[in-house]
Each structure stands twice: as C-alpha cells, then as structure tokens.
Motif scaffolding. Structure first.
Motif, PDB file in Angstrom:
ATOM      1  N   SER A  60      -1.756  -8.763 -14.987  1.00  0.00           N
ATOM      2  CA  SER A  60      -1.781  -9.214 -13.588  1.00  0.00           C
ATOM      3  C   SER A  60      -0.532  -8.790 -12.836  1.00  0.00           C
ATOM      4  CB  SER A  60      -1.932 -10.744 -13.529  1.00  0.00           C
ATOM      5  OG  SER A  60      -0.816 -11.380 -14.116  1.00  0.00           O
ATOM      6  N   LEU A  61       0.200  -7.820 -13.409  1.00  0.00           N
ATOM      7  CA  LEU A  61       1.435  -7.364 -12.759  1.00  0.00           C
ATOM      8  C   LEU A  61       1.223  -6.011 -12.087  1.00  0.00           C
ATOM      9  CD1 LEU A  61       4.513  -7.656 -12.244  1.00  0.00           C
ATOM     10  CD2 LEU A  61       4.890  -6.508 -14.423  1.00  0.00           C
ATOM     11  N   TYR A  62       1.622  -5.914 -10.833  1.00  0.00           N
ATOM     12  CA  TYR A  62       1.521  -4.666 -10.078  1.00  0.00           C
ATOM     13  C   TYR A  62       2.863  -4.420  -9.406  1.00  0.00           C
ATOM     14  CZ  TYR A  62      -3.439  -5.469 -10.755  1.00  0.00           C
ATOM     15  OH  TYR A  62      -4.665  -5.699 -11.325  1.00  0.00           O
ATOM     16  N   MET A  63       3.580  -3.398  -9.805  1.00  0.00           N
ATOM     17  CA  MET A  63       4.902  -3.141  -9.234  1.00  0.00           C
ATOM     18  C   MET A  63       4.805  -2.459  -7.871  1.00  0.00           C
ATOM     19  SD  MET A  63       7.054  -4.538 -11.180  1.00  0.00           S
ATOM     20  CE  MET A  63       8.703  -3.861 -10.940  1.00  0.00           C
ATOM     21  N   VAL A  64       3.690  -1.748  -7.637  1.00  0.00           N
ATOM     22  CA  VAL A  64       3.517  -1.060  -6.354  1.00  0.00           C
ATOM     23  C   VAL A  64       2.818  -2.028  -5.390  1.00  0.00           C
ATOM     24  CG1 VAL A  64       2.465   0.927  -5.199  1.00  0.00           C
ATOM     25  CG2 VAL A  64       3.317   1.150  -7.562  1.00  0.00           C
ATOM     26  N   PRO A  65       3.474  -2.369  -4.268  1.00  0.00           N
ATOM     27  CA  PRO A  65       2.895  -3.364  -3.344  1.00  0.00           C
ATOM     28  C   PRO A  65       1.462  -3.046  -2.927  1.00  0.00           C
ATOM     29  CG  PRO A  65       5.112  -2.786  -2.657  1.00  0.00           C
ATOM     30  CD  PRO A  65       4.775  -1.874  -3.805  1.00  0.00           C
ATOM     31  N   GLU A  66       1.188  -1.777  -2.650  1.00  0.00           N
ATOM     32  CA  GLU A  66      -0.160  -1.416  -2.189  1.00  0.00           C
ATOM     33  C   GLU A  66      -1.202  -1.692  -3.272  1.00  0.00           C
ATOM     34  OE1 GLU A  66       2.539   0.378  -1.696  1.00  0.00           O
ATOM     35  OE2 GLU A  66       2.664   0.350   0.499  1.00  0.00           O
ATOM     36  N   GLU A  67      -0.788  -1.526  -4.530  1.00  0.00           N
ATOM     37  CA  GLU A  67      -1.735  -1.795  -5.631  1.00  0.00           C
ATOM     38  C   GLU A  67      -2.005  -3.294  -5.744  1.00  0.00           C
ATOM     39  OE1 GLU A  67      -0.341  -0.028  -9.258  1.00  0.00           O
ATOM     40  OE2 GLU A  67      -0.435   2.011  -8.447  1.00  0.00           O
ATOM     41  N   CYS A  68      -0.956  -4.094  -5.557  1.00  0.00           N
ATOM     42  CA  CYS A  68      -1.131  -5.553  -5.625  1.00  0.00           C
ATOM     43  C   CYS A  68      -1.966  -6.026  -4.432  1.00  0.00           C
ATOM     44  CB  CYS A  68       0.224  -6.257  -5.648  1.00  0.00           C
ATOM     45  SG  CYS A  68       0.118  -7.967  -6.188  1.00  0.00           S
ATOM     46  N   ASP A  69      -1.744  -5.399  -3.292  1.00  0.00           N
ATOM     47  CA  ASP A  69      -2.525  -5.715  -2.084  1.00  0.00           C
ATOM     48  C   ASP A  69      -4.002  -5.406  -2.320  1.00  0.00           C
ATOM     49  OD1 ASP A  69      -2.931  -6.388   0.650  1.00  0.00           O
ATOM     50  OD2 ASP A  69      -2.938  -4.258   1.166  1.00  0.00           O
ATOM     51  N   ALA A  70      -4.260  -4.240  -2.927  1.00  0.00           N
ATOM     52  CA  ALA A  70      -5.650  -3.843  -3.207  1.00  0.00           C
ATOM     53  C   ALA A  70      -6.287  -4.799  -4.221  1.00  0.00           C
ATOM     54  CB  ALA A  70      -5.687  -2.402  -3.733  1.00  0.00           C
ATOM     55  N   HIS A  71      -5.494  -5.235  -5.195  1.00  0.00           N
ATOM     56  CA  HIS A  71      -6.006  -6.182  -6.193  1.00  0.00           C
ATOM     57  C   HIS A  71      -6.375  -7.502  -5.518  1.00  0.00           C
ATOM     58  CE1 HIS A  71      -6.613  -8.270  -9.928  1.00  0.00           C
ATOM     59  NE2 HIS A  71      -5.610  -9.090  -9.714  1.00  0.00           N
ATOM     60  N   ASN A  72      -5.525  -7.952  -4.602  1.00  0.00           N
ATOM     61  CA  ASN A  72      -5.821  -9.175  -3.850  1.00  0.00           C
ATOM     62  C   ASN A  72      -7.100  -9.014  -3.023  1.00  0.00           C
ATOM     63  OD1 ASN A  72      -3.835 -11.647  -3.683  1.00  0.00           O
ATOM     64  ND2 ASN A  72      -2.612  -9.863  -4.208  1.00  0.00           N
ATOM     65  N   ALA A  73      -7.254  -7.842  -2.424  1.00  0.00           N
ATOM     66  CA  ALA A  73      -8.458  -7.593  -1.615  1.00  0.00           C
ATOM     67  C   ALA A  73      -9.700  -7.655  -2.501  1.00  0.00           C
ATOM     68  CB  ALA A  73      -8.355  -6.231  -0.930  1.00  0.00           C
ATOM     69  N   HIS A  74      -9.574  -7.131  -3.714  1.00  0.00           N
ATOM     70  CA  HIS A  74     -10.687  -7.165  -4.665  1.00  0.00           C
ATOM     71  C   HIS A  74     -11.033  -8.620  -5.015  1.00  0.00           C
ATOM     72  CE1 HIS A  74     -13.131  -6.610  -8.201  1.00  0.00           C
ATOM     73  NE2 HIS A  74     -12.216  -7.194  -8.951  1.00  0.00           N
ATOM     74  N   LEU A  75     -10.005  -9.426  -5.288  1.00  0.00           N
ATOM     75  CA  LEU A  75     -10.253 -10.832  -5.632  1.00  0.00           C
ATOM     76  C   LEU A  75     -10.904 -11.558  -4.448  1.00  0.00           C
ATOM     77  CD1 LEU A  75      -6.970 -11.830  -7.539  1.00  0.00           C
ATOM     78  CD2 LEU A  75      -9.168 -11.188  -8.524  1.00  0.00           C
ATOM     79  N   LEU A  76     -10.460 -11.214  -3.248  1.00  0.00           N
ATOM     80  CA  LEU A  76     -11.001 -11.845  -2.040  1.00  0.00           C
ATOM     81  C   LEU A  76     -12.482 -11.488  -1.853  1.00  0.00           C
ATOM     82  CD1 LEU A  76      -9.975 -13.586   0.352  1.00  0.00           C
ATOM     83  CD2 LEU A  76      -9.704 -11.457   1.641  1.00  0.00           C
ATOM     84  N   GLU A  77     -12.813 -10.224  -2.137  1.00  0.00           N
ATOM     85  CA  GLU A  77     -14.216  -9.793  -2.051  1.00  0.00           C
ATOM     86  C   GLU A  77     -15.081 -10.602  -3.003  1.00  0.00           C
ATOM     87  OE1 GLU A  77     -14.931  -5.607  -2.792  1.00  0.00           O
ATOM     88  OE2 GLU A  77     -13.496  -5.103  -1.198  1.00  0.00           O
ATOM     89  N   LYS A  78     -14.519 -10.837  -4.195  1.00  0.00           N
ATOM     90  CA  LYS A  78     -15.243 -11.608  -5.197  1.00  0.00           C
ATOM     91  C   LYS A  78     -15.445 -13.043  -4.703  1.00  0.00           C
ATOM     92  CE  LYS A  78     -13.462 -12.013  -9.349  1.00  0.00           C
ATOM     93  NZ  LYS A  78     -12.895 -11.732 -10.679  1.00  0.00           N
TER      94      LYS A  78
END
Lengths: 244, 356
Positions: free
Chosen positions: B210-228
């Motif tokens: 659950s670790l993402y050092m690149v902000p854009e990757e963490c942002d995209a992961h959050n967007a994915h969770l939000l879609e779910k």
C-alpha cells in the motif's frame, strides 16, 4: 566461457534503492541465494517491513507482502498457519522489530511460529533519517539523542536474539554480520540453517544480522564496517545464541 | 428446517464456518468473546485455522497475512478492540484485501462500558483509520439476520476485494433467540489470481503493498479505490421500510433500537399515530436515495432518529439524505442504556408535535 559467478535467481532485475555501503543489498543476496539453492523460490512467501527494506518485494523473486510497521510477524503468522508447508519469512529492521513490533516478534517466538525472521540490526532508524532505536548503543549519536544515547534517558540497548532465545518456541537464534567474506559465509550458513529448521517444522527461527548505516551514522562505508566491528560486536556478540 | 436456539455471538461464529471462513484470528473482549471461544473449538474440528492473537493489532495483521495469501479470513472484537484494529483495516483496504470484521459494539468512549452501544457508527462508516477509504458495513438487527448476512459478508468482501464489517451491538451478540439455518445463495466470485500463494510456476511474483512513493501513483490508487466505492454504493445498498406507506412520522434506527422501534410503531398506531420505521441494513453504503424519497412522501411530517449513542451519529447521514425536506430530531441513550418502547413513543409524539 565458464560462468564463475552470477546473480541469484532469487533476486529480480530491479535496481536496489539502498545507500552505498548499506548491508541490506548483501543480506538480500544471501537470503535469495539460500532460497534458490534450497529450491524454495516457487513456494516462498516473504513479508517486508516498514523501514529501508519496505520495497524488498521489488527485489525478491518470490511472492511478498508489505506489512504495517512492526506487524510482519503477525502477518507471517496469518500466512504460515494457512500455508503450513510453504516457506515463510519476515525481513525486518531494528526499529520495526525491536521497537514498535516488539510484541509481535515475542509472541510469534512464544507460539513457535514456523517461519524465519531475518533481523537487520543497524542500531538506528534508517528510513526516517537516523533516529535512536532500541538497539542504538550507549554514547551513539542519533537525531533524537544528539549528544549520544544515555542509560538514564533511554535505558540499555536491547539484545533481541538473547531475549527471543528464552522462548521455548524459538529453536534457533544466531547473530551474524557481513563485514567481510568469512563472516558473510557464516551469515549465509546461518540463514540456510534457519530455513532448513523451518522446513523441518521445528519452530521459530531467527537470524540477526549486524549491519551498517553509513548514511545515518555519518561514515564512509569502510569506516562504518570498522565501527560495526569495534562497537557493535562487543555489545552484540556474534555466534549461535540458541540452537535446539 | 427446524428452529434452533442460539446465542448471537456463537451463531455468528457458526455462520462464519458455514460461509467457508478458512481462518479466524481474535482476542478476548466483552461482549464478543463467545465468537473466539466458539471458533477455538470448532474451527480445528473443520480443519480450519484458529489463533488467539496477543492483541487486536496482531489479530488484524494475521487477517492481513492470511487474506493476502488468498484465504477467507475473519476477526471479531468490540469497540475499544476495533479501535486498535483501525491501522490494519486501513492497510487491508489500501491493499485491497477481502476479510470480514465483526464489531459487537459496546458503549464508549474509552473503556466505556461492557453494555451494548452504537457509538462507533462514525468509525465504522467513515473508514476509521487513516486515509480515504470505506468498508462495507452490514448492520443486522437480530440473530437470524446476522447469521444470514455472514455468507454475504464474505462474498461481498471477495467481490470487491474490500473488508466488510458486520456491525452489531452487544445485545445482539449476547441474547439468545431461535433461528434457522437457511441456504444463502452464493455469489459468483472472481478468481484470487492476485494472492501471494507462492509463485507455483507463475512467471511473475505477486506482491501486496500500500506504499506509493510517487504522488501521482498514490493519487491514481486513491481514484481506483474511490471508483470501487462508487460501484459498491450502486450495487450493495440494503434497507427495510416498515409501515411507511402512510407514515406521518418515520423513525430511523438500526440494530437493537430498530427492533424496539417496531414495538413502538404498534403502540403509536394503536394510539392513532401513523408511525413507520426506516432501517438501513447497510450503514455504508447508506440508503440515501431510499430515505430521501421516503422523506419526500406527502404523508411524512417528521423524521425521528433513534440510536444508542449520546448525540447520535447516524443522524448525520439521515440529515444528508432527508436534505431538509422534513424536520429531523433525535432520541438516544448512551453508555449501555437501551432506549425503551415508551421513550421512543414519547419522542415520536414530541417530534410530530414540533413539526406541526
């Protein structure tokens, strides 16, 4: 042309992010070689910690989980109890294991969980920038004990291998280092023995590797190696602490 | 099938076994201890795993390890213990790991009381740990419903790769009542090809992180969770409306207060007050549209929310759903005190009077 040396199949091609002179890369290699030589890569499930080796899942060529800070032994318990015939290991640093995760490692050892823990003791918090760990030596400077650790303020450093060896469920604990070839070979043998005893179902196995952190110690890699030998080894004696 | 007399916590534990739970990791705390007690005996008899962890923190992380390696994993606890599990629940959701968490709520805050409570609605429906995430929250109001929801809880978790919380109060856990073991339809579930089972010939490693050092990757992961979350909100809402067709006062409640409110409806109607009950079964996703529509109904003059909480917590969602169409008032007791039928009847009359 004969191949005399090649990278272990237990490691991926990902570029390591560790600082120059850090021992994580060496220990990764030893664990990977042992898993490969024992034919366990296809079966193994590893758990990496929070700390410098948080991204170890990128480097080991086996299935891996990244655990919350200190919780790797609990995570590994969940894996091993449901996959009793597969090799399971945690790879943890001293802040992760000896401080925030003290309860988890002690109780995993108490229960005799049949996994192996590789414990990197570099006497400091690496990833967060050089704070005092439970393993920081008396007099050693860190960003949260800038004049050096004192007994009055923080007590004496924790000897984790000795602590865990008091648990009946812990069948093997050895402390090693990788500062030179002779010690590196001993470290590999210790890691292999830990996995062998795990696969024989004997109980909890633990290998503590004294390691350098040149960046946060503020030393060159060579000087850090020497500092480890001169300062850490006298307080953290090398060798088998317990073998059943 | 003949009815059997079961204690709530033991029934939930048995239902978990019947739902195919592979492993349970728990820690004692009143009023949920019968769940680990029952499973400590019965899981091994079914060839399944039971471990009593050293803490709630360790238990939820054992769930993490087992769930991440493809197992149907479960833990249970009660309010203060669930607080300790929040770190793990955040990691489980971030790493998209399915599991079932039973919270047999007691009164708080702090050590609070061992008596029933509903003061952890915010924690259960707002994520509870750090970060932007939601867990599906199922709130049974009796033992039969609790038992029936266990199969669904595991299936929903596997469908969305998301933790599911079964949120009940200590009363449902501690009481005994007759239930029947019904066959609950199983869902078709996606393969767990993401699980860290060991490679077994796979040409790539699986890893859980659950670790993402690149902000854009963490942002995209959050967007994915939000879609779910949006998908879960679309597909998984459950609620029940009782005697709402002509209701002038709608009582909203979940869990034990909803059961008490059912009796209050009868008392009110016998006195000529047309009362109905709106009961969310999923607290998240909240049945917002359903309540909004009901509140807009011409007959409805007021909404009364009843909870076992000092100032009410679900009432925030009630107000967001009602959206000012009708006045919303609150009646509740906290600290282990259970609202009575008479108190709810009085509060309903008062709410109606104030609305008029």
């Amino acid at each position: 042309m004969a191949i005399v040396y090649q990278k272990s199949k237990g490691l991926t091609d990902a570029e390591l992010h560790y600082c120059p002179g850090c021992h994580h890369g060496i220990v990764h290699k030893l664990v990977a070689e042992v898993l490969e030589e024992m034919g366990l890569l296809d079966e193994a499930i590893g758990v990496c910690p929070v700390g410098c080796s948080v991204f170890a899942f990128r480097y080991f060529n086996c299935d891996m989980q990244q655990a919350a800070h200190g919780r790797a032994p609990a995570v590994a318990t969940g894996i091993k109890r449901t996959h009793p015939n597969q090799p399971v290991f945690t790879y943890q640093g001293d802040g992760d294991l000896a401080s925030i995760g003290a309860a988890e490692i002690v109780h995993a050892a108490m229960r005799g969980e049949k996994f192996t823990t590789i414990f990197i003791n570099n006497a400091i918090y690496g990833m967060t920038g050089g704070q005092m760990a439970p393993t920081t030596l008396i007099g050693q400077k860190a960003t949260t004990c800038q004049l050096g650790r004192t007994v009055e303020q923080a007590g004496m450093p924790m000897r984790v291998s000795e602590l865990l060896s008091t648990m009946d469920g812990c069948v093997y604990a050895e402390r090693v280092c990788v500062t030179d070839i002779a010690n590196l070979n001993k470290a590999k043998k210790a890691i292999r023995k830990a996995f062998e005893k795990q696969m024989a179902g004997e109980g909890f196995t633990f290998v503590e590797v004294l390691s350098t952190c040149p960046t946060n110690w503020g030393m060159s890699p060579l000087k850090a190696n020497q500092w480890l030998k001169d300062n850490m080894v006298p307080y953290y004696p090398l060798g088998v602490i317990k073998e059943v | 099938m003949a009815k059997e007399l079961w204690k709530g916590n033991e029934a939930i534990a048995e239902a978990a076994i019947r739902a195919g739970c592979d492993c349970f990791f728990g820690y004692p705390i009143t009023p949920q201890s019968e769940v680990p007690e029952y499973l400590s005996l019965h899981m091994p008899q079914h060839g399944k795993v039971f471990v009593q962890a050293e803490s709630e923190v360790a238990a939820i992380n054992m769930v993490y390890g087992a769930a991440a390696s493809g197992m149907r994993a479960m833990t249970s606890s009660s309010s203060p213990g669930i607080s300790l599990k929040q770190e793990g629940i955040s990691y489980l959701t971030a790493s998209e790991l399915p599991c079932v968490i039973v919270n047999c709520m007691r009164g708080g805050p702090g050590l609070g009381t061992i008596q029933p409570g509903q003061s952890d609605y915010y924690q259960a429906t707002r994520g509870g740990g750090n970060g932007d995430y939601r867990t599906i929250c199922l709130a049974p109001c009796n033992i039969q419903e609790a038992v029936d929801l266990m199969q669904e809880a595991f299936d929903i978790a596997d469908t969305y790769r998301n933790p599911v919380m079964v949120l009940m109060d200590g009363l449902t856990g501690q009481m005994m009542e007759p239930i029947e073991w019904r066959e609950i339809p199983k869902r078709e579930l996606p393969a767990k090809d993401w699980a860290t089972t060991g490679k077994h010939g796979r040409d790539h490693t699986n890893f859980i992180n659950s670790l993402y050092m690149v902000p854009e990757e963490c942002d995209a992961h959050n967007a994915h969770l939000l879609e779910k979350c949006a998908l879960m909100a679309e597909k998984e809402v459950r609620c029940e409306a009782v005697k709402c067709d002509d209701a002038e006062i709608v009582i909203t409640a979940y869990g034990t207060p909803a059961r008490i409110a059912l009796t209050a409806l009868d008392v009110l109607r016998a006195e000529g007050v047309k009362a109905g009950l709106f009961r969310p079964i999923t607290l998240w996703p909240f049945p917002e549209k359903e309540l909004h529509t009901l509140a807009g109904q011409d007959s409805v003059k007021a909404v009364l929310d009843v909870e076992m909480s000092a100032g009410g917590q679900m009432i925030d969602d009630i107000r967001l759903a009602v959206l000012g169409q009708k006045p919303v008032s609150y009646y509740g007791r906290a600290g282990g005190v259970i609202p009575t039928v008479e108190e709810i009847v009085e509060a309903a009359k008062k709410a109606l009077k104030e609305a008029e």
